[in-house]
Design a protein around this motif. Structure first.
Motif, PDB file in Angstrom:
ATOM      1  N   ASN A   1       0.822  -1.214   0.000  1.00 26.52           N
ATOM      2  CA  ASN A   1       0.000   0.000   0.000  1.00 26.52           C
ATOM      3  C   ASN A   1       0.854   1.262   0.000  1.00 26.52           C
ATOM      4  OD1 ASN A   1      -2.706  -1.055   0.154  1.00 26.52           O
ATOM      5  ND2 ASN A   1      -2.130  -1.812   2.171  1.00 26.52           N
TER       6      ASN A   1
ATOM      7  N   VAL B   1      -0.707   4.481  -1.238  1.00 27.55           N
ATOM      8  CA  VAL B   1      -2.087   4.524  -0.783  1.00 27.55           C
ATOM      9  C   VAL B   1      -2.747   5.894  -0.984  1.00 27.55           C
ATOM     10  CG1 VAL B   1      -1.611   5.090   1.635  1.00 27.55           C
ATOM     11  CG2 VAL B   1      -3.622   3.755   1.061  1.00 27.55           C
TER      12      VAL B   1
ATOM     13  N   TRP C   1      -6.893   1.439   1.305  1.00 24.74           N
ATOM     14  CA  TRP C   1      -7.405   0.185   1.868  1.00 24.74           C
ATOM     15  C   TRP C   1      -8.416   0.450   2.988  1.00 24.74           C
ATOM     16  CZ3 TRP C   1      -6.715  -0.466   7.036  1.00 24.74           C
ATOM     17  CH2 TRP C   1      -5.683   0.251   7.645  1.00 24.74           C
TER      18      TRP C   1
ATOM     19  N   THR D   1      -0.086  -0.723   8.053  1.00 19.26           N
ATOM     20  CA  THR D   1      -0.513  -1.305   6.786  1.00 19.26           C
ATOM     21  C   THR D   1      -0.921  -2.755   7.024  1.00 19.26           C
ATOM     22  OG1 THR D   1       0.101  -1.852   4.513  1.00 19.26           O
ATOM     23  CG2 THR D   1       1.854  -1.991   6.149  1.00 19.26           C
TER      24      THR D   1
END
Length: 130
Positions: free
Chosen positions: A45, A48, A56, A120
């Motif tokens: 990620n 991200v 996420w 994460t």
């Protein structure tokens, strides 16, 4: 580590029933100390917050849509009121309110951890035994 980061980390650990969370460096070192050669390791990620990615934690963050409302602050308050009423009327078992509160707090910690990039759920590593 600042106190808000520590609060988020501990909230994620407690709410998800996890042992102490390790950093990426700690994971890599533990693998190497256990006799593994780390071939690859990264946060899946890592981008991200790119405009091309959906974070996420987006679902947990909520939105004012039919499907996302329950995860907004107002949606969580409404859910808490309904759960409290159901427990009071003995339709829901005793302790349901506590579980609901824990899950809501954990969701908030996960979102905060994702936004601040201190957590994460997608740390990837590939290693082979030496």
């Amino acid at each position: 580590v600042c106190s808000s980061d520590l609060r988020i980390k501990e909230g994620i650990e407690v709410g998800n029933g996890l042992p102490t969370l390790a950093t990426a460096a700690d994971i890599k070192k533990a693998l190497e100390d256990s006799g593994f050669e780390v071939l690859d390791a990264y946060d899946a990620n890592q981008n991200v917050h790119s405009k091309y990615e959906i974070p996420w934690y987006d679902t947990l963050n909520g939105s004012f849509t039919l499907s996302g409302f329950r995860m907004t602050r107002l949606g969580r308050i409404c859910t808490h009121c309904v759960v409290s009423t159901l427990e009071f009327l003995r339709i829901a078992p005793k302790g349901t309110v506590r579980v609901s509160a824990l899950l809501n707090a954990t969701a908030i910690d996960l979102v905060d951890g994702g936004k601040q990039e201190i957590f994460t759920p997608s740390y990837f590593f590939m290693a082979r035994k030496k």
